[in-house]
Motif scaffolding. Structure first.
Motif, PDB file in Angstrom:
ATOM      1  N   LYS A 103     102.834  50.873 -49.976  1.00  0.00           N
ATOM      2  CA  LYS A 103     103.059  50.839 -51.391  1.00  0.00           C
ATOM      3  C   LYS A 103     102.253  52.087 -51.762  1.00  0.00           C
ATOM      4  CE  LYS A 103     103.983  46.466 -53.210  1.00  0.00           C
ATOM      5  NZ  LYS A 103     103.214  45.178 -53.629  1.00  0.00           N
TER       6      LYS A 103
ATOM      7  N   ALA B   2     104.340  55.282 -50.949  1.00  0.00           N
ATOM      8  CA  ALA B   2     105.524  55.457 -51.837  1.00  0.00           C
ATOM      9  C   ALA B   2     104.904  55.818 -53.478  1.00  0.00           C
ATOM     10  CB  ALA B   2     105.999  54.010 -52.146  1.00  0.00           C
ATOM     11  N   ARG B   3     103.819  55.416 -53.750  1.00  0.00           N
ATOM     12  CA  ARG B   3     103.325  55.803 -55.007  1.00  0.00           C
ATOM     13  C   ARG B   3     102.639  57.001 -55.352  1.00  0.00           C
ATOM     14  NH1 ARG B   3     101.784  49.862 -58.174  1.00  0.00           N
ATOM     15  NH2 ARG B   3     103.257  48.959 -57.274  1.00  0.00           N
ATOM     16  N   PHE B   4     101.774  57.175 -54.368  1.00  0.00           N
ATOM     17  CA  PHE B   4     100.866  58.359 -54.481  1.00  0.00           C
ATOM     18  C   PHE B   4     101.070  59.531 -53.452  1.00  0.00           C
ATOM     19  CE2 PHE B   4      98.730  54.479 -56.187  1.00  0.00           C
ATOM     20  CZ  PHE B   4      98.765  54.676 -57.371  1.00  0.00           C
TER      21      PHE B   4
ATOM     22  N   LYS C 267     107.270  59.177 -47.018  1.00  0.00           N
ATOM     23  CA  LYS C 267     106.135  59.674 -47.860  1.00  0.00           C
ATOM     24  C   LYS C 267     104.928  59.616 -46.871  1.00  0.00           C
ATOM     25  CE  LYS C 267     107.782  59.720 -52.620  1.00  0.00           C
ATOM     26  NZ  LYS C 267     107.267  59.346 -54.024  1.00  0.00           N
TER      27      LYS C 267
ATOM     28  N   ILE D  24      93.146  59.225 -58.397  1.00  0.00           N
ATOM     29  CA  ILE D  24      93.797  57.747 -58.762  1.00  0.00           C
ATOM     30  C   ILE D  24      92.664  56.800 -59.546  1.00  0.00           C
ATOM     31  CG2 ILE D  24      95.208  56.065 -58.107  1.00  0.00           C
ATOM     32  CD1 ILE D  24      96.172  58.191 -55.902  1.00  0.00           C
TER      33      ILE D  24
ATOM     34  N   ASP E  54      95.146  51.858 -61.091  1.00  0.00           N
ATOM     35  CA  ASP E  54      96.284  52.149 -60.365  1.00  0.00           C
ATOM     36  C   ASP E  54      96.531  51.600 -58.864  1.00  0.00           C
ATOM     37  OD1 ASP E  54      97.512  53.061 -62.662  1.00  0.00           O
ATOM     38  OD2 ASP E  54      97.295  55.150 -62.261  1.00  0.00           O
TER      39      ASP E  54
ATOM     40  N   GLY F  70      97.303  48.148 -58.307  1.00  0.00           N
ATOM     41  CA  GLY F  70      98.738  47.879 -58.235  1.00  0.00           C
ATOM     42  C   GLY F  70      99.483  47.967 -56.959  1.00  0.00           C
ATOM     43  N   CYS F  71      98.800  48.362 -55.907  1.00  0.00           N
ATOM     44  CA  CYS F  71      99.325  48.452 -54.439  1.00  0.00           C
ATOM     45  C   CYS F  71      98.980  47.163 -53.802  1.00  0.00           C
ATOM     46  CB  CYS F  71      98.912  49.674 -53.857  1.00  0.00           C
ATOM     47  SG  CYS F  71      99.122  51.457 -54.459  1.00  0.00           S
TER      48      CYS F  71
END
Length: 306
Positions: free
Chosen positions: A159, A162-164, A173, A184, A188, A191-192
């Motif tokens: 996660k 994928a997000r950062f 990624k 970050i 946020d 959220g992972c």
DNA sequence: GAGCAGGTTTCCT
DNA sequence: AGGAAACCTGCT
């Protein structure tokens, strides 16, 4: 649960390149499929997965690398990488698998001649290896690890990437770097699925952003110094510090004491009721400067459920 | 649905 | 010093 994207999307637009032919390393690494599995998915690293439709093949990500690994008939480790990155790959893999280190010879230096438990464990998992992963992302992964099982840690890492993370290849990624993490918000990160670990990672990132070259310098520091620096970070206690040093800095004196090792040392060595710090001290004294390798044998044995 | 997990920190004796 | 409890989340 997405289906993993295939190399040929059949659309006529070459979205990605294919995989290079399989090849062994310049310094061959002998390993069994079982020990490869234990090495890649036994808790040292969290970004290796079995490739769905290819038995015995693993795919992993580290730094800005993605690779596949398998064991050939000659019991040698083979790798394949996307064609676009294959050229710079052999050295990166050599480093990652610490191919220049003869682990069988190191295991021979452990006190197995006077320790029947260790002898049995080494015989059960010959050629067990310690990876040398990028230091920064090893720290990140183990900051996520407290009170979590391996699959869950892997899920959190996915996660965060994928997000950062920066794109590496196709839909793969990288994990975010520490400078990136410093940008970050804690929310946020939450959220992972990090829970209370989000604050640790956030605070650590902010701290490291003020310490010039910390990430680069630490792996070169002696074990005791490095351990001290690591445990000064929020969320990093003795266990996580030792894991980061053992799997991300090749410091084989490190002796991580988790619940498995605590249990193993109580049951096998009679250290009932000992606290983690005492067990760690015992481990370093009893097993010597390669205590971390001994730990890995005991850990793998205990996890195998015996 | 309560309990627990590959720890660390905080808050108590 | 040494021992609980709390901390988030997802899985059994």
């Amino acid at each position: 649960m997405r289906a993993r994207k295939r190399e040929n999307n059949g659309s006529g637009v070459a979205k990605t390149t294919g995989w290079s032919p399989w090849q062994s390393l310049p310094t061959p690494v002998r390993i069994s499929p079982e020990v490869l599995a234990e090495t890649l998915a036994g808790g040292q690293a969290f970004r290796w997965k079995r490739v769905h439709d290819q038995p015995g093949v693993w795919q992993g990500v580290w730094a800005k690398m993605v690779a596949r690994a398998r064991v050939n008939e000659a019991c040698e480790l083979e790798w394949s990488a996307p064609e676009t990155m294959a050229a710079r790959f052999a050295p990166a893999l050599e480093t990652y698998f610490a191919a220049d280190v003869n682990f069988a010879a190191l295991a021979d230096q452990l006190p197995w001649r006077t320790d029947i438990i260790l002898e049995e464990r080494i015989r059960a998992q010959p050629a067990l290896r310690l990876l040398k992963q990028p230091f920064g992302e090893t720290l990140l992964a183990f900051l996520c690890s407290s009170a979590k099982r391996i699959p869950h840690i892997a899920q959190i890492c996915e996660k965060m990437a994928a997000r950062f993370g920066e794109p590496v290849w196709d839909d793969v990624k990288a994990l975010p770097t520490w400078p990136r993490l410093a940008e970050i918000s804690e929310q946020d990160l939450q959220g992972c699925g990090l829970g209370y670990r989000a604050r640790f990672i956030h605070d650590t990132a902010r701290l490291l952003a003020q310490e010039r070259d910390w990430e680069e310098r630490l792996p070169h520091a002696p074990y005791a110094q490095a351990h001290e620096w690591l445990t000064a970070l929020p969320g990093v206690g003795p266990k996580i510090a030792d894991c980061v040093l053992l799997f991300g800095a090749a410091k084989y004196e490190a002796f991580p004491v988790d619940t498995w090792i605590l249990q193993a040392m109580a049951k096998r060595y009679g250290l009932h009721g000992w606290r983690p710090a005492q067990v760690a001290q015992f481990g370093r004294a009893h097993f010597g400067p390669l205590a971390g390798l001994a730990q890995q044998f005991l850990f793998a044995g205990e996890r195998a459920g015996k």
